[in-house]
Design an enzyme around this catalytic site. Structure first.
Site, short mmCIF file in Angstrom:
data_model
loop_
_atom_site.label_atom_id
_atom_site.label_comp_id
_atom_site.label_asym_id
_atom_site.label_seq_id
_atom_site.Cartn_x
_atom_site.Cartn_y
_atom_site.Cartn_z
N HIS A 26 5.40 -7.06 6.55
CA HIS A 26 5.00 -7.13 7.95
C HIS A 26 6.14 -7.59 8.85
O HIS A 26 6.24 -7.16 9.99
CB HIS A 26 3.75 -7.98 8.10
CG HIS A 26 2.54 -7.21 7.68
ND1 HIS A 26 2.04 -7.26 6.40
CD2 HIS A 26 1.77 -6.32 8.35
CE1 HIS A 26 1.01 -6.44 6.32
NE2 HIS A 26 0.81 -5.86 7.48
N ASP B 123 0.03 0.78 3.21
CA ASP B 123 -0.71 0.35 2.03
C ASP B 123 -1.05 1.52 1.12
O ASP B 123 -1.02 1.38 -0.10
CB ASP B 123 -1.99 -0.40 2.44
CG ASP B 123 -1.69 -1.85 2.75
OD1 ASP B 123 -0.92 -2.47 2.00
OD2 ASP B 123 -2.20 -2.37 3.77
N CYS C 4 -1.71 5.64 11.33
CA CYS C 4 -1.18 4.45 12.01
C CYS C 4 -0.19 3.67 11.14
O CYS C 4 0.28 2.61 11.51
CB CYS C 4 -2.32 3.54 12.46
SG CYS C 4 -3.24 2.82 11.11
C1 PEP Z 1 -0.96 0.27 6.78
O1 PEP Z 1 -1.25 -0.27 5.72
O2 PEP Z 1 -0.36 1.35 6.86
C2 PEP Z 1 -1.30 -0.38 8.07
C3 PEP Z 1 -1.14 0.24 9.21
O3 PEP Z 1 -1.73 -1.66 8.01
P1 PEP Z 1 -0.80 -2.93 7.76
O4 PEP Z 1 0.63 -2.48 7.79
O5 PEP Z 1 -1.12 -3.91 8.83
O6 PEP Z 1 -1.23 -3.38 6.39
MG MG Z 2 -2.65 -1.92 5.70
#
Ligand code: PEP
Ligand code: MG
Length: 749
Positions: A357, A621, A668
């Site tokens: 993150h 993910d 996303c």
């Molecule tokens: C993802 O997993 O692609 C996502 C957008 O969520 P995060 O990166 O917050 O886990």
């Molecule tokens: Mg995610």
């Protein structure tokens, strides 16, 4: 033999100096294997030769003795990366006699490569006067020992130790995590508070100090656990004992009670800590047992760690005169939040990978970042450096030529940004008229005053974790309403997709430590909130109340892996809705969506199609779970391929099932904002992409210079490739042919 191996490793692990450790190793190996000669050679890749580092049995007076990679049996072991076991070495065609080593007295030879992560770091050899083939047990003993030596050497190198008298490497390689280039002074924060600098201070608010101490202890415990796990992968088990000891000490009721009592007497937590730690350390130091005496140092180190967490429980803002390239052990959202953006040229993180993150956040902030860098930060501090966020390279004290090359790159980058910024306000439309919705990923920043971005069609993902992460406790419903309303207000006539709390994994709340062996497979996202309906309902009510009058809210559920979880979440959403309706009659029921980020959902899409209004694919993910590769682990970062053929196939499957079920779908994950990823996704048929602010203008520009039929052909070709690398190469060629290579630059795949 296992006991002997353990003894050798134990002896070696007690020594700080790696050269001394290698000397002990060769001596101990000779006696364990009952042989006269043992030698360790390390590979000097620059000079393409093996250099003798330690020996028992050969003539070595500390001068440099080396064997070219192409020479003799030792060279052969290095080249083939396989052991060689010979009763009569001189009869082998590759045998070469080195008079300066005095090895003519030996007949038998057993050499084994020292390998660390596929790379041959050197060769370990035993020789014997008697002519005999070494047994299988002896061979496996030596192979095991070589694996231990490999860890020792790799660790020493990662600490900045140089085995050869080579100039300091001027380029260091890491994992590219956020694109862009920066030139400036490298800055390593070595200003951590010292326990010895803590002076007497008292408090009137004893309860708060007790609370701070408890929080610091919890944080330290989580940190030790994490470090232990991390080192478990790399280092020999003995080195791990220290973390167990720290954990044990921190859980010791006596130490805790002493700390508590000291604070109760009116001392501030850090001053209480210093006194208690010194007391304990002195007690250990006076003990007659050598082992116990050594523990004094451990107690001080533990105190130092606790002090760190005591002082880092709150946000601090650094005052810097010049912009810097920040070097950190592990990049976190709070570190990024603690430095004003205009002072931060780039970040270099010793740990972490491209999809953590913190890496996503640096991309969102447009700050070049390189992660997983193996280097000694003390040696870099204060030096001039170039960070190339495309290739993952860091150039230390670059020469004039390189500097001017990068200066022009910086200028080029600025011009490219200016050029794409001009197209920001216009719609994202391909040359042949295919309209693509460009949405914003927001919320991962500490900045709550999210500025209206006139270039986007709405917010595709608002991550709500940050306000939970940066506080000392769960934010109240009112606080949440306030925060969400600010976002909904900023996008009044546009859709805002707010995701419910997705903690767990690498986003542990400081006030709710979750102890798990596999956090990414554990209690995270919807699993946590369904188990805590109190927290979930409060957040849902806050979102609904915040939407009053704007009617632009959509709710997105993270980490859903089954239909049952979705059903349970919908029950709670309905409950929250009924609750807010009692006070606010005119709140509109929101659209509900599910994140597609656990592979099981690929096969449940048609079952959920009539239960939700939309889905959103979390490629970060999804890639992690599809490829079984931790998105934060730099050791396996090369396996985390965002353009892996399976990821692409999954994206095609999702698109097709959603289309067949008339289920709106958005992407996303980071793939949507990546220049190559965005074009491939549109080629696959997707028409809604959600990304970080820093990518919006670029992706729009690229789409406006592409033709959707051409993109479809590209995607069709990509789907036939067997390797992620071939997909990247094909796309690179496309960008180059179109004169758009500046958007990706070489190196990044
Ligand atoms: C993802 O997993 O692609 C996502 C957008 O969520 P995060 O990166 O917050 O886990
Ligand atoms: Mg995610």
């Amino acid at each position: 033999m296992l006991t002997q191996l353990r003894d050798i490793v134990e002896q070696v692990s007690k020594v700080d100096n790696v050269h001394h450790a290698l000397e002990i190793l060769v001596q101990q190996t000779c006696s364990a294997m009952n042989t006269e000669c043992c030698t360790i050679y390390l590979a000097n890749e620059d000079k393409q030769r093996l250099e003798l580092m330690a020996t028992q049995g050969l003539t070595f007076r500390g001068d440099t003795i080396h064997i070219d990679f192409e020479e003799g049996l030792v060279g052969l072991v290095k080249r083939t990366a396989e052991p060689i076991n010979l009763a009569e070495a001189a009869r082998h065609p590759d045998y070469k006699y080195f008079p300066q080593l005095g090895e003519n007295v030996y007949h038998s030879f057993l050499g084994t490569p020292i390998i660390y992560r596929k790379k041959v770091l050197g060769v370990l050899v035993i020789q014997q006067k008697k002519s005999r083939q070494f047994s299988e047990t002896e061979e496996s003993f030596l192979v095991t020992l070589a694996a231990q030596i490999a860890v020792l050497i790799a660790h020493a190198k990662s600490q900045g130790h140089r085995f050869f008298s080579e100039p300091q490497p001027s380029v260091i390689h890491g994992i590219p995590a956020s694109s862009g280039v920066a030139i400036g002074s490298l800055w390593w924060d070595d200003t951590q508070p010292e326990l010895s600098d803590v002076y007497p201070a008292s408090t009137l608010d004893v309860d708060r100090e007790q609370e701070l101490l408890l929080l610091a202890i919890e944080k330290a415990l989580t940190d030790f656990k994490r470090m232990r796990k991390k080192f478990d992968l790399e280092l020999n088990k003995d080195a791990l004992a220290i973390f167990d000891l720290f954990t044990h000490l921190l859980n010791d009721p006596m130490l805790r009670n002493d700390l508590k009592a000291q604070i109760q007497s009116g001392d501030k937590a850090d001053w209480a800590l210093r006194q208690v730690v010194e007391n304990y350390a002195n007690r250990f130091a006076q003990m007659s047992d050598v082992y116990m005496r050594e523990r004094a140092q451990d107690v001080r180190e533990l105190g130092q760690r606790l002090l760190f967490f005591l002082h880092n429980s709150e946000q601090t803002t650094l005052t810097l005169e010049q912009p810097i390239i920040l070097i950190v052990r592990e990049l976190t959202a709070s570190i990024l939040a603690s430095i004003p953006k205009e002072k931060l040229l780039a970040v270099v993180s010793l740990e972490g990978a491209a999809n953590s993150h913190a890496a996503i956040l640096s991309r969102a902030m447009g700050i070049p970042a390189v992660m997983g860098v193996n280097s000694n930060p003390d040696l870099l501090n204060g030096k001039m450096g170039i960070v190339d966020g495309y290739s993952g390279e860091i150039f230390v004290e670059p020469n004039e030529e390189l500097l001017s090359e990068y200066q022009s790159l910086v200028t080029e980058e600025t011009e490219l940004s200016k050029m794409v910024e001009q197209a920001l306000a216009s719609e994202a439309c391909t040359q042949d008229g295919k309209r693509v919705q460009i949405l914003l990923n927001a919320g991962l920043s500490a900045d709550t005053s999210i500025s209206v971005n006139q270039g986007v069609d709405g917010v595709g993902l608002y991550r709500t974790e940050i306000s939970f992460l940066l506080q000392q406790q769960f934010p109240s419903e009112e606080e949440q309403v306030h925060q969400y309303r600010a976002v909904l207000d900023a996008y009044q006539d546009k859709r805002v997709v707010m995701r419910t709390l997705d903690i767990g994994g690498d986003k542990a709340l400081p006030y709710l430590p979750i102890e798990e062996d596999n956090p990414f497979l554990g209690w995270r996202g919807i699993r946590f909130t369904l188990d805590h309906p109190d927290i979930f309902l409060m957040q849902l009510r806050a979102m609904l109340r915040a939407s009053k009058g704007y009617d632009n809210l959509s709710i997105l559920l993270p980490m859903v892996s089954s239909v049952q979880e979705l059903d349970d979440a919908i029950v709670l959403i309905n409950q929250a809705y009924q609750e807010v309706l009692k006070e606010h009659k005119d709140i509109v029921y929101p659209e509900i969506g599910v994140m597609i980020e656990v592979p099981s959902m690929l096969y449940l899409l048609s079952f959920i199609a009539d239960k939700v209004d939309f889905v959103s694919v979390g490629t970060n993910d999804l890639t992690q779970y599809l490829l079984a590769v931790d998105r934060n682990n730099s050791q396996v970062a090369n396996i985390y391929e965002s353009l892996h053929p399976s990821v692409l196939a999954a994206m095609k499957h999702i698109y097709e099932v959603c289309a067949a079920n008339h289920l709106p779908v958005c992407i996303c994950g980071e793939l949507a904002g990546d220049p190559i990823g965005a074009l491939l996704l549109v080629g696959l048929g997707y028409d809604t992409l959600s990304m970080n602010t820093s990518n919006v203008a670029r992706v729009k520009y690229l789409l406006r210079h592409s033709d959707s039929k051409e993109l479809k052909t590209l995607a069709d070709n990509a789907l036939m490739q067997h390797y992620g690398k071939s997909i990247y190469d094909q796309m690179y060629q496309y960008f180059e042919d179109k004169g758009l290579a500046g958007f990706i630059r070489a190196g990044k795949s």
